[in-house]
Design a protein around this motif. Structure first.
Motif, PDB file in Angstrom:
ATOM      1  N   GLY A   1       0.782  -1.223   0.000  1.00 10.17           N
ATOM      2  CA  GLY A   1       0.000   0.000   0.000  1.00 10.17           C
ATOM      3  C   GLY A   1       0.815   1.274   0.000  1.00 10.17           C
ATOM      4  N   GLN A   2       2.145   1.155   0.072  1.00  2.00           N
ATOM      5  CA  GLN A   2       3.008   2.338   0.087  1.00  2.00           C
ATOM      6  C   GLN A   2       3.567   2.593  -1.305  1.00  2.00           C
ATOM      7  OE1 GLN A   2       3.468   4.313   2.905  1.00  2.00           O
ATOM      8  NE2 GLN A   2       1.836   2.948   3.698  1.00  2.00           N
ATOM      9  N   LEU A   3       3.341   3.800  -1.800  1.00  2.00           N
ATOM     10  CA  LEU A   3       3.800   4.170  -3.134  1.00  2.00           C
ATOM     11  C   LEU A   3       5.323   4.288  -3.149  1.00  2.00           C
ATOM     12  CD1 LEU A   3       2.138   4.781  -5.720  1.00  2.00           C
ATOM     13  CD2 LEU A   3       2.492   7.214  -5.235  1.00  2.00           C
ATOM     14  N   LEU A   4       5.975   3.619  -4.081  1.00  4.71           N
ATOM     15  CA  LEU A   4       7.433   3.692  -4.194  1.00  4.71           C
ATOM     16  C   LEU A   4       7.853   5.007  -4.837  1.00  4.71           C
ATOM     17  CD1 LEU A   4       8.316   0.068  -5.404  1.00  4.71           C
ATOM     18  CD2 LEU A   4       8.105   0.947  -3.063  1.00  4.71           C
ATOM     19  N   GLN A   5       9.006   5.504  -4.401  1.00  2.00           N
ATOM     20  CA  GLN A   5       9.519   6.763  -4.935  1.00  2.00           C
ATOM     21  C   GLN A   5      10.221   6.501  -6.266  1.00  2.00           C
ATOM     22  OE1 GLN A   5       8.846   9.812  -3.489  1.00  2.00           O
ATOM     23  NE2 GLN A   5       7.503   8.474  -2.277  1.00  2.00           N
ATOM     24  N   ILE A   6       9.418   6.473  -7.322  1.00  2.69           N
ATOM     25  CA  ILE A   6       9.931   6.238  -8.675  1.00  2.69           C
ATOM     26  C   ILE A   6       9.454   7.377  -9.569  1.00  2.69           C
ATOM     27  CG2 ILE A   6       9.973   4.668 -10.647  1.00  2.69           C
ATOM     28  CD1 ILE A   6       9.242   2.405  -8.725  1.00  2.69           C
ATOM     29  N   ASP A   7      10.355   7.976 -10.301  1.00  3.94           N
ATOM     30  CA  ASP A   7      10.001   9.046 -11.224  1.00  3.94           C
ATOM     31  C   ASP A   7       9.000   8.515 -12.240  1.00  3.94           C
ATOM     32  OD1 ASP A   7       9.811  11.099 -13.049  1.00  3.94           O
ATOM     33  OD2 ASP A   7      11.971  11.347 -13.318  1.00  3.94           O
ATOM     34  N   PRO A   8       7.803   9.133 -12.370  1.00  3.10           N
ATOM     35  CA  PRO A   8       6.797   8.655 -13.334  1.00  3.10           C
ATOM     36  C   PRO A   8       7.329   8.576 -14.766  1.00  3.10           C
ATOM     37  CG  PRO A   8       5.836  10.271 -11.845  1.00  3.10           C
ATOM     38  CD  PRO A   8       7.314  10.273 -11.579  1.00  3.10           C
ATOM     39  N   ALA A   9       8.331   9.409 -15.079  1.00  8.72           N
ATOM     40  CA  ALA A   9       8.892   9.384 -16.438  1.00  8.72           C
ATOM     41  C   ALA A   9       9.602   8.068 -16.725  1.00  8.72           C
ATOM     42  CB  ALA A   9       9.864  10.546 -16.610  1.00  8.72           C
ATOM     43  N   THR A  10       9.911   7.296 -15.662  1.00  9.28           N
ATOM     44  CA  THR A  10      10.574   6.003 -15.831  1.00  9.28           C
ATOM     45  C   THR A  10       9.752   5.067 -16.712  1.00  9.28           C
ATOM     46  OG1 THR A  10      11.673   6.164 -13.695  1.00  9.28           O
ATOM     47  CG2 THR A  10      11.408   3.954 -14.595  1.00  9.28           C
ATOM     48  N   PHE A  11       8.423   5.160 -16.582  1.00  9.43           N
ATOM     49  CA  PHE A  11       7.538   4.255 -17.315  1.00  9.43           C
ATOM     50  C   PHE A  11       6.967   4.876 -18.577  1.00  9.43           C
ATOM     51  CE2 PHE A  11       6.939   3.255 -12.714  1.00  9.43           C
ATOM     52  CZ  PHE A  11       7.626   2.043 -12.714  1.00  9.43           C
ATOM     53  N   ALA A  12       7.374   6.089 -18.909  1.00  5.32           N
ATOM     54  CA  ALA A  12       6.781   6.785 -20.053  1.00  5.32           C
ATOM     55  C   ALA A  12       7.013   6.015 -21.338  1.00  5.32           C
ATOM     56  CB  ALA A  12       7.357   8.189 -20.167  1.00  5.32           C
ATOM     57  N   THR A  13       6.008   6.012 -22.208  1.00  6.68           N
ATOM     58  CA  THR A  13       6.102   5.319 -23.486  1.00  6.68           C
ATOM     59  C   THR A  13       6.851   6.189 -24.486  1.00  6.68           C
ATOM     60  OG1 THR A  13       4.015   4.214 -23.083  1.00  6.68           O
ATOM     61  CG2 THR A  13       4.798   4.251 -25.347  1.00  6.68           C
ATOM     62  N   SER A  14       7.983   5.705 -24.929  1.00  9.48           N
ATOM     63  CA  SER A  14       8.754   6.377 -25.971  1.00  9.48           C
ATOM     64  C   SER A  14       9.427   5.299 -26.803  1.00  9.48           C
ATOM     65  CB  SER A  14       9.776   7.341 -25.348  1.00  9.48           C
ATOM     66  OG  SER A  14      10.661   6.639 -24.495  1.00  9.48           O
ATOM     67  N   THR A  15      10.514   5.617 -27.442  1.00  4.92           N
ATOM     68  CA  THR A  15      11.133   4.668 -28.376  1.00  4.92           C
ATOM     69  C   THR A  15      11.478   3.347 -27.706  1.00  4.92           C
ATOM     70  OG1 THR A  15      12.064   6.515 -29.596  1.00  4.92           O
ATOM     71  CG2 THR A  15      12.981   4.343 -30.039  1.00  4.92           C
ATOM     72  N   ASN A  16      12.091   3.369 -26.526  1.00  2.00           N
ATOM     73  CA  ASN A  16      12.538   2.138 -25.888  1.00  2.00           C
ATOM     74  C   ASN A  16      11.929   1.939 -24.504  1.00  2.00           C
ATOM     75  OD1 ASN A  16      14.326   1.130 -27.913  1.00  2.00           O
ATOM     76  ND2 ASN A  16      15.725   2.794 -27.408  1.00  2.00           N
ATOM     77  N   ARG A  17      10.796   2.560 -24.258  1.00  2.13           N
ATOM     78  CA  ARG A  17      10.192   2.437 -22.936  1.00  2.13           C
ATOM     79  C   ARG A  17       8.721   2.060 -23.051  1.00  2.13           C
ATOM     80  NH1 ARG A  17      13.245   4.059 -18.679  1.00  2.13           N
ATOM     81  NH2 ARG A  17      15.150   5.203 -19.149  1.00  2.13           N
ATOM     82  N   GLY A  18       8.102   1.907 -21.905  1.00  2.00           N
ATOM     83  CA  GLY A  18       6.703   1.509 -21.869  1.00  2.00           C
ATOM     84  C   GLY A  18       6.572   0.174 -21.165  1.00  2.00           C
ATOM     85  N   THR A  19       5.345  -0.324 -21.073  1.00  2.00           N
ATOM     86  CA  THR A  19       5.064  -1.595 -20.400  1.00  2.00           C
ATOM     87  C   THR A  19       4.188  -2.434 -21.310  1.00  2.00           C
ATOM     88  OG1 THR A  19       5.176  -0.548 -18.222  1.00  2.00           O
ATOM     89  CG2 THR A  19       4.062  -2.675 -18.361  1.00  2.00           C
ATOM     90  N   ILE A  20       4.654  -3.625 -21.665  1.00  2.00           N
ATOM     91  CA  ILE A  20       3.874  -4.459 -22.560  1.00  2.00           C
ATOM     92  C   ILE A  20       3.466  -5.759 -21.877  1.00  2.00           C
ATOM     93  CG2 ILE A  20       5.021  -3.499 -24.597  1.00  2.00           C
ATOM     94  CD1 ILE A  20       6.510  -6.145 -24.883  1.00  2.00           C
ATOM     95  N   ILE A  21       2.317  -6.294 -22.311  1.00  2.00           N
ATOM     96  CA  ILE A  21       1.807  -7.581 -21.863  1.00  2.00           C
ATOM     97  C   ILE A  21       2.257  -8.623 -22.876  1.00  2.00           C
ATOM     98  CG2 ILE A  21      -0.253  -8.896 -21.247  1.00  2.00           C
ATOM     99  CD1 ILE A  21       0.177  -6.484 -19.464  1.00  2.00           C
ATOM    100  N   ASP A  22       2.998  -9.632 -22.428  1.00  2.00           N
ATOM    101  CA  ASP A  22       3.584 -10.585 -23.368  1.00  2.00           C
ATOM    102  C   ASP A  22       3.528 -12.001 -22.809  1.00  2.00           C
ATOM    103  OD1 ASP A  22       4.973 -11.876 -25.351  1.00  2.00           O
ATOM    104  OD2 ASP A  22       6.938 -11.105 -24.758  1.00  2.00           O
ATOM    105  N   SER A  23       2.582 -12.809 -23.310  1.00  2.00           N
ATOM    106  CA  SER A  23       2.447 -14.185 -22.841  1.00  2.00           C
ATOM    107  C   SER A  23       3.571 -15.083 -23.350  1.00  2.00           C
ATOM    108  CB  SER A  23       1.097 -14.758 -23.277  1.00  2.00           C
ATOM    109  OG  SER A  23       1.043 -14.891 -24.690  1.00  2.00           O
ATOM    110  N   GLY A  24       4.361 -14.592 -24.296  1.00  3.28           N
ATOM    111  CA  GLY A  24       5.486 -15.369 -24.795  1.00  3.28           C
ATOM    112  C   GLY A  24       6.726 -15.244 -23.931  1.00  3.28           C
ATOM    113  N   THR A  25       6.679 -14.399 -22.900  1.00  2.00           N
ATOM    114  CA  THR A  25       7.774 -14.219 -21.952  1.00  2.00           C
ATOM    115  C   THR A  25       7.431 -14.931 -20.657  1.00  2.00           C
ATOM    116  OG1 THR A  25       8.450 -12.090 -22.886  1.00  2.00           O
ATOM    117  CG2 THR A  25       9.089 -12.517 -20.619  1.00  2.00           C
ATOM    118  N   THR A  26       8.358 -15.709 -20.105  1.00  2.00           N
ATOM    119  CA  THR A  26       8.070 -16.494 -18.901  1.00  2.00           C
ATOM    120  C   THR A  26       8.105 -15.638 -17.647  1.00  2.00           C
ATOM    121  OG1 THR A  26       9.017 -18.471 -19.908  1.00  2.00           O
ATOM    122  CG2 THR A  26       8.774 -18.488 -17.522  1.00  2.00           C
ATOM    123  N   LEU A  27       9.135 -14.816 -17.482  1.00  2.00           N
ATOM    124  CA  LEU A  27       9.317 -14.015 -16.275  1.00  2.00           C
ATOM    125  C   LEU A  27       8.759 -12.608 -16.485  1.00  2.00           C
ATOM    126  CD1 LEU A  27      12.942 -15.190 -15.394  1.00  2.00           C
ATOM    127  CD2 LEU A  27      10.774 -16.074 -14.494  1.00  2.00           C
TER     128      LEU A  27
END
Length: 483
Positions: free
Chosen positions: A293-319
């Motif tokens: 329940g405690q928000l981690l101190q992470i810069d929101p820009a860390t997850f920003a979608t750009s050329t090499n960033r973002g978060t993807i859902i991938d069932s072909g990846t095990t971990l």
């Protein structure tokens, strides 16, 4: 005057038939004096209609799921399903992969492809010459043009549409496209499963590299469920054979397995987050991470979608893979939360813990917070991996891997024991915790027409009304007799 000739001939033929007719005796299947229950009549009709409706459109497509996210417990480390291709149909085991677009299977002309599998399954290859419905995809085909624009496809000197793919783990495949019949189970009426088929374009792999050449987890190919024009979900939905939405529920416990359907799994607790537009993968906007329940101190820009960033859902990846700027705060927060109850240790470069009791009693819950107010709650089993025992204690390690300057990837470790809905029509992804060994409710269209999967899918009354609108009048008349 030109139209009278055929009419006169037809009348003459009828006259001739009347002179040489034969009497054929007719008998009732159910005698008049025998009471017959309505269920018996419906059951008999369904058997007949299953044959008549073999190529009717507009149903839910159901695939079986085998495998697990845990390579240490059952030796899998991936989820796969069976597809039937060709005439006569031949079965192929293919990995379920939401991180790529194309369905491809090993070609019979592939010389260096694996000959056996450590998964305990037979390996098959596709031979175009053995299928009466197989065809080459020429360079002039619209599908080839689409492939050339969106993938590393090209035209060979023999006018064949060829491809070459490279996956994120460094493995790759190349070959050529072919067209043939895909056979599947489509749900078209109450407890009615029709063996349907559709002509699709897919890849025939003549070369493989990297992990694809290893026999320990070898399968016959990869079933890409991406958004591209050549994905099976796009090909079927463009012709009205299946809805532009698919779902899966991957079982994490025991021998794994689960559910995969072209349709929407309905569950009241599902939350949705919008897909990031104009992305090649199923990219979501991860905004923050919470531990206990405690928000981690992470810069929101860390997850920003750009050329090499973002978060993807991938069932072909095990971990799961977390960008470095978020990985360190995440691991530190987990360690601080459990340091009084377990013994932190490092094993093969990973942060691990020696645990003497249940991890669910010790480790905190984690929340991945996405755009739209949708949080994905991770139990300890969703971010820890059991790697054996040491000095009488269980060794559990962080399942997230650190990735530098790359994309955060949520693989099967995260996806297991959850319903995931990929709503391509509304450009969103939904999820909810679920016991994937249980039945699921499935719908053709979002939030309206429900189906039931209890080993075999069946249709509710409201769904039948929708199906009647989609089917031709002649087929609809037949269905009216069984509902």
């Amino acid at each position: 005057m030109r139209g009278l000739g055929p009419l006169i001939l037809a009348l003459a033929a009828v006259s001739m038939m009347s002179l040489h007719c034969a009497l054929l005796p007719l008998e009732r299947v159910f005698p008049l004096n025998q009471r017959v229950e309505l269920d018996s009549l419906r059951a008999r009709d369904r058997l007949r209609h299953a044959r008549i409706l073999q190529n009717a459109v507009g149903g839910i497509v159901d695939f079986s799921v085998v495998g697990s996210s845990d390579p240490y417990a059952v030796g899998y480390g991936l989820y796969f399903t069976k597809v039937k291709i060709g005439s006569p149909p031949k079965e192929f085991n293919v990995q379920i992969d939401t991180g790529s677009d194309i369905l491809w299977v090993t070609c019979s002309t592939c010389n260096d492809c694996p000959q056996s599998s450590g998964l305990g399954i037979p390996l098959n290859s596709f031979d175009a010459a053995s299928s009466s419905t197989s065809g080459m995809v020429p360079c002039s085909d619209a599908m080839c043009s689409s492939a050339i624009q969106s993938t590393a496809s090209e035209c060979s000197q023999s006018n064949q549409c060829s491809y070459k793919f490279q996956y994120g783990d460094g493995s790759g495949t190349s070959g050529h496209y072919v067209s043939d019949m895909l056979f599947f189970d489509a749900i078209l009426g109450e407890s009615l499963i029709a063996n349907s088929s559709a002509l699709i374009v897919f890849g025939c792999s003549t070369y493989q590299s990297g992990d694809l050449t290893k026999s320990d987890k070898a399968v016959d190919g990869i079933f890409g469920f991406g958004q591209g024009d050549l994905s099976v979900i796009s090909q079927l939905s463009s012709r009205g054979i299946a809805p532009r939405i698919f779902s899966h529920c991957l079982k994490g416990e025991g021998n794994g397995g689960g559910v995969l359907v072209l349709g929407e799994i309905m569950e009241p607790s599902i939350v949705y987050s919008p897909l990031v537009p104009s992305q090649p993968h199923y990219n979501l906007n991860l905004q923050s991470i919470s531990v206990n329940g405690q928000l981690l101190q992470i810069d929101p820009a860390t997850f920003a979608t750009s050329t090499n960033r973002g978060t993807i859902i991938d069932s072909g990846t095990t971990l799961a893979y977390l960008v470095e700027e978020a990985y360190n705060p995440f691991v530190n927060a987990i360690t601080a939360s459990v340091s009084q109850s377990v013994t932190p240790t490092i094993a093969k470069g990973n942060q691990c813990y020696l645990v003497s009791s249940s991890i669910s009693d010790i480790f905190p819950t984690v929340s991945l917070n996405f755009a739209g107010g949708a949080s994905m709650v991770l139990k300890p089993e969703n971010y820890l991996q059991h790697l054996g025992f040491y000095d009488g204690a269980a060794l559990w390690c962080i399942g997230f891997q650190k990735i530098q300057g790359g994309i955060t990837i949520l693989g099967d470790l995260i996806l297991k024991d959850k319903i995931f809905v990929y709503d391509l029509a509304r450009q969103r992804i939904g999820w909810a915790d679920y016991d994937c060994s249980m039945a699921v409710n499935v719908s053709l269209t979002s939030g309206k027409d429900e189906f039931i999967n209890a080993g075999q899918l069946s249709v509710s009354s409201s769904s039948r009304d929708l199906l009647f609108k989609m089917l031709p009048t002649s087929i609809m008349t037949l269905l009216m007799h069984i509902v």
